[in-house]
Design a protein around this motif. Sequence first.
Motif, mmCIF file in Angstrom:
data_model
loop_
_atom_site.group_PDB
_atom_site.id
_atom_site.type_symbol
_atom_site.label_atom_id
_atom_site.label_comp_id
_atom_site.label_asym_id
_atom_site.label_seq_id
_atom_site.Cartn_x
_atom_site.Cartn_y
_atom_site.Cartn_z
ATOM 1 N N LYS A 71 30.632 36.721 45.531
ATOM 2 C CA LYS A 71 31.410 36.126 46.714
ATOM 3 C C LYS A 71 32.291 35.862 46.628
ATOM 4 O O LYS A 71 33.291 36.058 47.514
ATOM 5 C CB LYS A 71 30.555 34.813 46.988
ATOM 6 C CG LYS A 71 30.521 34.431 48.138
ATOM 7 C CD LYS A 71 30.021 33.412 48.613
ATOM 8 C CE LYS A 71 30.169 32.283 50.258
ATOM 9 N NZ LYS A 71 29.444 31.649 50.180
ATOM 10 N N MET A 72 33.512 35.254 45.685
ATOM 11 C CA MET A 72 34.307 35.022 45.009
ATOM 12 C C MET A 72 35.455 36.116 44.464
ATOM 13 O O MET A 72 36.303 36.369 45.210
ATOM 14 C CB MET A 72 34.463 33.649 44.039
ATOM 15 C CG MET A 72 36.343 33.236 43.756
ATOM 16 S SD MET A 72 36.909 32.295 45.262
ATOM 17 C CE MET A 72 36.214 31.353 45.491
ATOM 18 N N GLU A 73 35.215 37.394 43.998
ATOM 19 C CA GLU A 73 35.310 38.589 44.154
ATOM 20 C C GLU A 73 36.565 38.664 45.248
ATOM 21 O O GLU A 73 36.756 38.995 45.370
ATOM 22 C CB GLU A 73 34.177 38.971 43.112
ATOM 23 C CG GLU A 73 34.717 38.406 41.227
ATOM 24 C CD GLU A 73 34.143 39.750 40.558
ATOM 25 O OE1 GLU A 73 33.267 40.270 41.007
ATOM 26 O OE2 GLU A 73 33.898 39.235 39.418
ATOM 27 N N ASN B 166 39.887 40.234 49.623
ATOM 28 C CA ASN B 166 40.522 40.448 50.928
ATOM 29 C C ASN B 166 41.421 39.964 51.206
ATOM 30 O O ASN B 166 42.019 40.231 52.520
ATOM 31 C CB ASN B 166 39.327 40.448 51.781
ATOM 32 C CG ASN B 166 38.165 40.523 51.651
ATOM 33 O OD1 ASN B 166 37.890 42.220 51.750
ATOM 34 N ND2 ASN B 166 37.001 40.945 51.767
ATOM 35 N N MET B 167 41.662 39.231 49.966
ATOM 36 C CA MET B 167 43.428 38.556 50.522
ATOM 37 C C MET B 167 44.445 39.331 50.301
ATOM 38 O O MET B 167 44.582 40.249 49.186
ATOM 39 C CB MET B 167 43.755 37.376 49.872
ATOM 40 C CG MET B 167 42.742 36.285 49.768
ATOM 41 S SD MET B 167 42.592 34.704 49.162
ATOM 42 C CE MET B 167 41.619 33.660 49.145
ATOM 43 N N SER B 168 45.809 38.626 50.812
ATOM 44 C CA SER B 168 46.765 39.258 50.889
ATOM 45 C C SER B 168 47.703 39.145 48.925
ATOM 46 O O SER B 168 46.820 37.879 48.056
ATOM 47 C CB SER B 168 48.225 39.482 51.575
ATOM 48 O OG SER B 168 48.513 38.029 51.778
ATOM 49 N N PRO B 169 48.285 39.783 48.425
ATOM 50 C CA PRO B 169 48.961 39.249 47.277
ATOM 51 C C PRO B 169 49.394 37.835 47.296
ATOM 52 O O PRO B 169 49.367 36.991 46.104
ATOM 53 C CB PRO B 169 49.929 40.334 46.983
ATOM 54 C CG PRO B 169 49.794 40.945 47.718
ATOM 55 C CD PRO B 169 48.686 41.010 49.002
ATOM 56 N N GLU B 170 50.181 37.546 48.383
ATOM 57 C CA GLU B 170 50.373 35.514 48.845
ATOM 58 C C GLU B 170 49.745 35.127 48.178
ATOM 59 O O GLU B 170 49.519 34.113 48.424
ATOM 60 C CB GLU B 170 51.544 36.368 49.828
ATOM 61 C CG GLU B 170 52.863 36.906 49.473
ATOM 62 C CD GLU B 170 52.500 38.892 50.359
ATOM 63 O OE1 GLU B 170 51.188 38.799 50.923
ATOM 64 O OE2 GLU B 170 53.490 39.126 49.353
#
Length: 125
Positions: A81-83, A88-92
């Motif tokens: 779930k964490m991966e 799905n997050m941007s690098p920032e």
Amino acid sequence: MRTFWISKGIKILLIVILAGALMSFAVMMLWNWLMPVVFNARVISFWEALGILALTKLLFGFNRGWGGKHWGHGHYYGKEKMEERLKNMSPEERESFRNEWKQRCGMWKHGNWYGEKKQEAEIKE
């Protein structure tokens, strides 16, 4: 081929019997060492220890090991779930998330944060 499986089955049966005997002996020795002193209980025989061992396995289950529900059960679900969340997050956002958890938890033992700290220290020198 058939004799191979028969001999393998006999060996497994002997190992199971030996393990049961050793565990029963351990239960008997621990009971006889602790229970009469602590709870004023009577001393038990090997067969009574075997019965106690069988009763505990019946009450608490056969396939759960020594600790019942094992530590870390469901751990991989949380990791997946964490991966997925990090993917799905941007690098920032990912860097912000990591920095926030670094501040909350200190240095993380299993990741690369020790290495990052060493590199930062070498750069400052």
